[in-house]
Design a protein around this motif. Structure first.
Motif, mmCIF file in Angstrom:
data_model
loop_
_atom_site.group_PDB
_atom_site.id
_atom_site.type_symbol
_atom_site.label_atom_id
_atom_site.label_comp_id
_atom_site.label_asym_id
_atom_site.label_seq_id
_atom_site.Cartn_x
_atom_site.Cartn_y
_atom_site.Cartn_z
ATOM 1 N N UNK A 268 -28.306 -29.682 -11.822
ATOM 2 C CA UNK A 268 -27.565 -30.877 -11.451
ATOM 3 C C UNK A 268 -27.734 -31.238 -9.980
ATOM 4 N N UNK A 269 -28.517 -30.445 -9.249
ATOM 5 C CA UNK A 269 -28.761 -30.699 -7.822
ATOM 6 C C UNK A 269 -29.468 -32.037 -7.651
ATOM 7 N N UNK A 270 -29.089 -32.762 -6.617
ATOM 8 C CA UNK A 270 -29.745 -34.023 -6.292
ATOM 9 C C UNK A 270 -30.842 -33.739 -5.289
ATOM 10 N N UNK A 271 -31.987 -34.368 -5.493
ATOM 11 C CA UNK A 271 -33.116 -34.150 -4.591
ATOM 12 C C UNK A 271 -33.911 -35.437 -4.460
ATOM 13 N N UNK A 272 -34.407 -35.674 -3.253
ATOM 14 C CA UNK A 272 -35.285 -36.815 -3.040
ATOM 15 C C UNK A 272 -36.640 -36.504 -3.644
ATOM 16 N N UNK B 81 -40.151 -24.126 -7.706
ATOM 17 C CA UNK B 81 -39.776 -25.178 -8.632
ATOM 18 C C UNK B 81 -40.163 -26.504 -7.989
ATOM 19 N N UNK B 82 -41.244 -27.098 -8.445
ATOM 20 C CA UNK B 82 -41.752 -28.330 -7.838
ATOM 21 C C UNK B 82 -40.839 -29.534 -8.044
ATOM 22 N N UNK B 83 -39.809 -29.384 -8.844
ATOM 23 C CA UNK B 83 -38.906 -30.507 -9.060
ATOM 24 C C UNK B 83 -38.058 -30.776 -7.821
ATOM 25 N N UNK B 84 -37.903 -29.772 -6.963
ATOM 26 C CA UNK B 84 -37.101 -29.946 -5.744
ATOM 27 C C UNK B 84 -37.809 -29.356 -4.525
ATOM 28 N N UNK B 85 -39.118 -29.299 -4.550
ATOM 29 C CA UNK B 85 -39.880 -28.698 -3.458
ATOM 30 C C UNK B 85 -40.999 -29.631 -3.032
#
Length: 135
Positions: free
Chosen positions: A23-27, A75-79
């Motif tokens: 559920x973390x928000x990331x740009x 985790x490339x979704x937030x990196x």
């Protein structure tokens, strides 16, 4: 002689995505990002540069001290990845594997969507990215 061809993809992604597990928000910022929908070219580039300069600060980075047979997983979704070639001329062997992932979703529920081509060509093997797999 066979000629290799590739497809150029254009996709609209949410600038702010929600991680599907935490559920973390990331740009959603990468070097592939060209423009922010709803902003002109100059404003869009200025905003993206502001975000990128923030995430590239030393306090927001991870440096790995490599050892023989070392492995790193992220985790490339937030990196945001940026490889620095500081090997000092020593030989490096890099192998990269990419796991097919989810389609980014913004806080308003909108998902990434293809702009061009409208439908991705069928992959040479397996299922298309983002498609469910048979259980």
């Amino acid at each position: 002689m066979e000629r290799s061809t590739s497809t150029t993809f254009r996709t609209e992604h949410p600038l702010l995505r929600i991680h599907p597990e935490t559920g973390e928000r990331a740009l959603l910022l990468g070097d592939f990002l060209q423009q922010t929908t709803g902003l002109g070219g100059r404003c869009s580039q200025a905003l993206l540069q502001l975000f990128r300069s923030h995430i590239e600060r030393p306090g927001h980075t991870v440096r790995r001290r490599w050892r023989e047979s070392g492995v790193a997983i992220r985790d490339n979704r937030t990196t945001q990845r940026y490889g620095v070639d500081d090997s000092g001329g020593r030989e490096r062997r890099l192998r990269r594997g990419t796991v097919d992932g989810d389609v980014p979703v913004g806080p308003d529920g909108r998902r990434s969507r293809p702009i061009a081509p409208e439908e991705a060509p069928a992959p040479g093997f397996g299922v298309a990215s983002g498609e469910p797999t048979a259980a």
